[in-house]
Design a protein around this motif. Structure first.
Motif, PDB file in Angstrom:
ATOM      1  N   GLY A 102      53.005  34.933  50.891  1.00 51.11           N
ATOM      2  CA  GLY A 102      51.753  35.166  51.594  1.00 51.11           C
ATOM      3  C   GLY A 102      50.574  34.627  50.808  1.00 51.11           C
ATOM      4  N   VAL A 103      50.171  33.378  51.098  1.00 49.57           N
ATOM      5  CA  VAL A 103      49.094  32.737  50.340  1.00 49.57           C
ATOM      6  C   VAL A 103      47.750  33.367  50.698  1.00 49.57           C
ATOM      7  CG1 VAL A 103      47.885  30.570  49.912  1.00 49.57           C
ATOM      8  CG2 VAL A 103      50.373  30.585  50.141  1.00 49.57           C
ATOM      9  N   ALA A 104      47.009  33.848  49.684  1.00 44.67           N
ATOM     10  CA  ALA A 104      45.706  34.480  49.887  1.00 44.67           C
ATOM     11  C   ALA A 104      44.559  33.611  49.390  1.00 44.67           C
ATOM     12  CB  ALA A 104      45.666  35.833  49.179  1.00 44.67           C
ATOM     13  N   SER A 105      44.826  32.702  48.439  1.00 40.52           N
ATOM     14  CA  SER A 105      43.787  31.835  47.882  1.00 40.52           C
ATOM     15  C   SER A 105      44.432  30.548  47.396  1.00 40.52           C
ATOM     16  CB  SER A 105      43.052  32.534  46.728  1.00 40.52           C
ATOM     17  OG  SER A 105      43.971  33.007  45.755  1.00 40.52           O
ATOM     18  N   GLY A 116      47.205  31.756  44.983  1.00 42.81           N
ATOM     19  CA  GLY A 116      47.223  33.186  44.734  1.00 42.81           C
ATOM     20  C   GLY A 116      47.802  33.873  45.951  1.00 42.81           C
ATOM     21  N   ALA A 117      48.563  34.949  45.762  1.00 40.06           N
ATOM     22  CA  ALA A 117      49.335  35.491  46.878  1.00 40.06           C
ATOM     23  C   ALA A 117      49.195  37.001  47.042  1.00 40.06           C
ATOM     24  CB  ALA A 117      50.813  35.134  46.705  1.00 40.06           C
ATOM     25  N   TYR A 118      49.591  37.444  48.227  1.00 43.29           N
ATOM     26  CA  TYR A 118      49.574  38.873  48.542  1.00 43.29           C
ATOM     27  C   TYR A 118      50.642  39.644  47.764  1.00 43.29           C
ATOM     28  CZ  TYR A 118      46.373  37.925  52.389  1.00 43.29           C
ATOM     29  OH  TYR A 118      45.275  37.548  53.127  1.00 43.29           O
ATOM     30  N   ASP A 119      51.658  38.962  47.256  1.00 42.60           N
ATOM     31  CA  ASP A 119      52.680  39.651  46.467  1.00 42.60           C
ATOM     32  C   ASP A 119      52.283  39.735  44.988  1.00 42.60           C
ATOM     33  OD1 ASP A 119      53.052  37.102  45.484  1.00 42.60           O
ATOM     34  OD2 ASP A 119      55.205  37.014  45.902  1.00 42.60           O
ATOM     35  N   HIS A 120      50.989  39.460  44.678  1.00 43.36           N
ATOM     36  CA  HIS A 120      50.380  39.604  43.348  1.00 43.36           C
ATOM     37  C   HIS A 120      50.682  38.426  42.425  1.00 43.36           C
ATOM     38  CE1 HIS A 120      51.168  44.224  44.093  1.00 43.36           C
ATOM     39  NE2 HIS A 120      50.479  43.642  45.074  1.00 43.36           N
ATOM     40  N   ASP A 141      47.861  43.443  41.968  1.00 39.68           N
ATOM     41  CA  ASP A 141      47.398  43.507  43.347  1.00 39.68           C
ATOM     42  C   ASP A 141      47.177  42.074  43.842  1.00 39.68           C
ATOM     43  OD1 ASP A 141      46.448  44.467  45.805  1.00 39.68           O
ATOM     44  OD2 ASP A 141      45.422  46.144  44.853  1.00 39.68           O
ATOM     45  N   VAL A 142      46.678  41.951  45.073  1.00 38.07           N
ATOM     46  CA  VAL A 142      46.478  40.639  45.693  1.00 38.07           C
ATOM     47  C   VAL A 142      45.592  39.750  44.824  1.00 38.07           C
ATOM     48  CG1 VAL A 142      45.613  39.432  47.734  1.00 38.07           C
ATOM     49  CG2 VAL A 142      46.664  41.681  47.967  1.00 38.07           C
ATOM     50  N   VAL A 143      45.969  38.467  44.688  1.00 39.57           N
ATOM     51  CA  VAL A 143      45.168  37.491  43.937  1.00 39.57           C
ATOM     52  C   VAL A 143      44.303  36.742  44.939  1.00 39.57           C
ATOM     53  CG1 VAL A 143      45.198  35.561  42.329  1.00 39.57           C
ATOM     54  CG2 VAL A 143      47.002  37.297  42.235  1.00 39.57           C
ATOM     55  N   ARG A 144      43.025  37.154  45.039  1.00 43.25           N
ATOM     56  CA  ARG A 144      42.121  36.645  46.056  1.00 43.25           C
ATOM     57  C   ARG A 144      41.244  35.496  45.581  1.00 43.25           C
ATOM     58  NH1 ARG A 144      42.137  37.088  51.546  1.00 43.25           N
ATOM     59  NH2 ARG A 144      42.563  39.205  52.236  1.00 43.25           N
ATOM     60  N   ALA A 145      41.145  35.266  44.265  1.00 37.99           N
ATOM     61  CA  ALA A 145      40.197  34.269  43.752  1.00 37.99           C
ATOM     62  C   ALA A 145      40.854  33.397  42.693  1.00 37.99           C
ATOM     63  CB  ALA A 145      38.970  34.969  43.166  1.00 37.99           C
ATOM     64  N   LEU A 146      40.614  32.092  42.792  1.00 35.18           N
ATOM     65  CA  LEU A 146      41.105  31.119  41.819  1.00 35.18           C
ATOM     66  C   LEU A 146      39.992  30.134  41.499  1.00 35.18           C
ATOM     67  CD1 LEU A 146      44.593  30.174  43.370  1.00 35.18           C
ATOM     68  CD2 LEU A 146      44.196  31.765  41.485  1.00 35.18           C
ATOM     69  N   ALA A 147      39.966  29.649  40.268  1.00 31.97           N
ATOM     70  CA  ALA A 147      39.036  28.589  39.868  1.00 31.97           C
ATOM     71  C   ALA A 147      39.650  27.829  38.715  1.00 31.97           C
ATOM     72  CB  ALA A 147      37.676  29.165  39.468  1.00 31.97           C
ATOM     73  N   PHE A 169      41.664  30.044  36.181  1.00 27.46           N
ATOM     74  CA  PHE A 169      41.200  31.433  36.193  1.00 27.46           C
ATOM     75  C   PHE A 169      41.708  32.103  37.468  1.00 27.46           C
ATOM     76  CE2 PHE A 169      37.827  29.176  33.784  1.00 27.46           C
ATOM     77  CZ  PHE A 169      37.977  29.833  32.575  1.00 27.46           C
ATOM     78  N   THR A 170      42.228  33.314  37.342  1.00 28.62           N
ATOM     79  CA  THR A 170      42.750  34.052  38.487  1.00 28.62           C
ATOM     80  C   THR A 170      42.062  35.414  38.559  1.00 28.62           C
ATOM     81  OG1 THR A 170      44.579  35.146  37.300  1.00 28.62           O
ATOM     82  CG2 THR A 170      44.974  32.918  38.121  1.00 28.62           C
ATOM     83  N   GLY A 171      41.650  35.806  39.749  1.00 32.19           N
ATOM     84  CA  GLY A 171      41.001  37.095  39.943  1.00 32.19           C
ATOM     85  C   GLY A 171      41.709  37.893  41.014  1.00 32.19           C
ATOM     86  N   GLY A 172      41.960  39.164  40.750  1.00 29.89           N
ATOM     87  CA  GLY A 172      42.732  39.972  41.682  1.00 29.89           C
ATOM     88  C   GLY A 172      42.045  41.239  42.127  1.00 29.89           C
ATOM     89  N   TRP A 173      42.626  41.887  43.118  1.00 22.98           N
ATOM     90  CA  TRP A 173      42.134  43.179  43.573  1.00 22.98           C
ATOM     91  C   TRP A 173      42.458  44.277  42.571  1.00 22.98           C
ATOM     92  CZ3 TRP A 173      42.743  43.946  49.582  1.00 22.98           C
ATOM     93  CH2 TRP A 173      41.887  43.050  50.220  1.00 22.98           C
ATOM     94  N   ASP A 174      43.155  43.924  41.481  1.00 25.03           N
ATOM     95  CA  ASP A 174      43.374  44.872  40.393  1.00 25.03           C
ATOM     96  C   ASP A 174      42.192  44.894  39.429  1.00 25.03           C
ATOM     97  OD1 ASP A 174      43.657  42.405  39.210  1.00 25.03           O
ATOM     98  OD2 ASP A 174      45.666  42.750  38.430  1.00 25.03           O
ATOM     99  N   CYS A 175      41.083  44.217  39.798  1.00 23.71           N
ATOM    100  CA  CYS A 175      39.817  44.195  39.037  1.00 23.71           C
ATOM    101  C   CYS A 175      39.914  43.412  37.729  1.00 23.71           C
ATOM    102  CB  CYS A 175      39.320  45.621  38.753  1.00 23.71           C
ATOM    103  SG  CYS A 175      39.168  46.658  40.226  1.00 23.71           S
ATOM    104  N   THR A 176      40.930  42.581  37.570  1.00 24.71           N
ATOM    105  CA  THR A 176      41.058  41.791  36.351  1.00 24.71           C
ATOM    106  C   THR A 176      40.851  40.308  36.632  1.00 24.71           C
ATOM    107  OG1 THR A 176      43.453  41.373  36.565  1.00 24.71           O
ATOM    108  CG2 THR A 176      42.765  43.424  35.457  1.00 24.71           C
TER     109      THR A 176
END
Length: 204
Positions: A102-105, A116-120, A141-147, A169-176
């Motif tokens: 499940g591609v999220a980003s 970045g994907a919904y499976d973290h 959690d979900v990886v919603r942001a990449l740069a 750089f990877t950013g997730g809904w786990d706040c990291t």
């Protein structure tokens, strides 16, 4: 100055949800809110090829195309259901597909598609073959942001985090926020001071 000309491109029941222009040709690619793809000859104003919308099962809504991008002569198409496909821009033929996570980003650089994907997870996909180079699974959690760094730094809550030219750089809904080597998929560092999910990243 040359006069500016305009042209209206129309196809039945094709509401555009995403588009991309081939940097080397006069071809526009559009993806619809029902999953169709059309390659437009901008000079003639007519479709060059088209892929119709898939027929959904009864009671299931169509899946829109949410992003189109080019990399190494391949058109990558990301659907709202998280599927990523590599399309031959000349024929519309599907060259490869990636699904399941499940591609999220998505971010693309130097022939590689980073997802970045919904499976973290975060995965590095070769654009021309669809082969997975590596998978990174440190997020919770979900990886919603990449740069991608391109040798620039990341500023996080007033802190400047340096990175070499090969850092994703990877950013997730786990706040990291995590810095990952784009060749090996190994983590360089993690930033844990955010208190909210990471929705976007940029480098400066």
């Amino acid at each position: 100055a040359k006069p500016i000309t305009s042209r209206v491109l129309m196809a039945p029941d094709h509401r555009v949800a995403a588009f991309a222009v081939d940097p080397e040709t006069d071809v526009l690619y559009t993806g619809s809110d029902k999953g169709a793809l059309i390659a437009w000859d901008l000079r003639a104003g007519v479709p060059w090829w088209s892929i119709p919308s898939p027929t959904p099962a009864p009671g299931v809504r169509p899946v829109p195309i949410k992003a189109l991008q080019f990399c190494r002569g391949v058109l990558s198409a990301t659907s709202e259901d998280g599927q990523l496909r590599g399309i031959d821009p000349d024929s519309g033929k599907e060259l490869w597909s990636v699904s399941g996570a499940g591609v999220a980003s998505v971010v693309i650089t130097a022939g590689t598609i980073f997802c970045g994907a919904y499976d973290h997870s975060v995965r590095a996909i070769e654009a021309d073959t669809g082969i997975e180079r590596w998978s990174f699974v440190k997020h919770k959690d979900v990886v919603r942001a990449l740069a991608h760094s391109h040798g620039r730094s990341m500023h996080l809550s007033g802190e400047k985090k340096s990175a070499d030219a090969g850092t994703l750089f990877t950013g997730g809904w786990d706040c990291t926020v995590r810095a990952v080597n784009d060749e090996t998929g190994k983590q360089d560092w993690v930033y844990k001071k955010h208190k909210r999910p990471i929705a976007a990243l940029s480098v400066a």
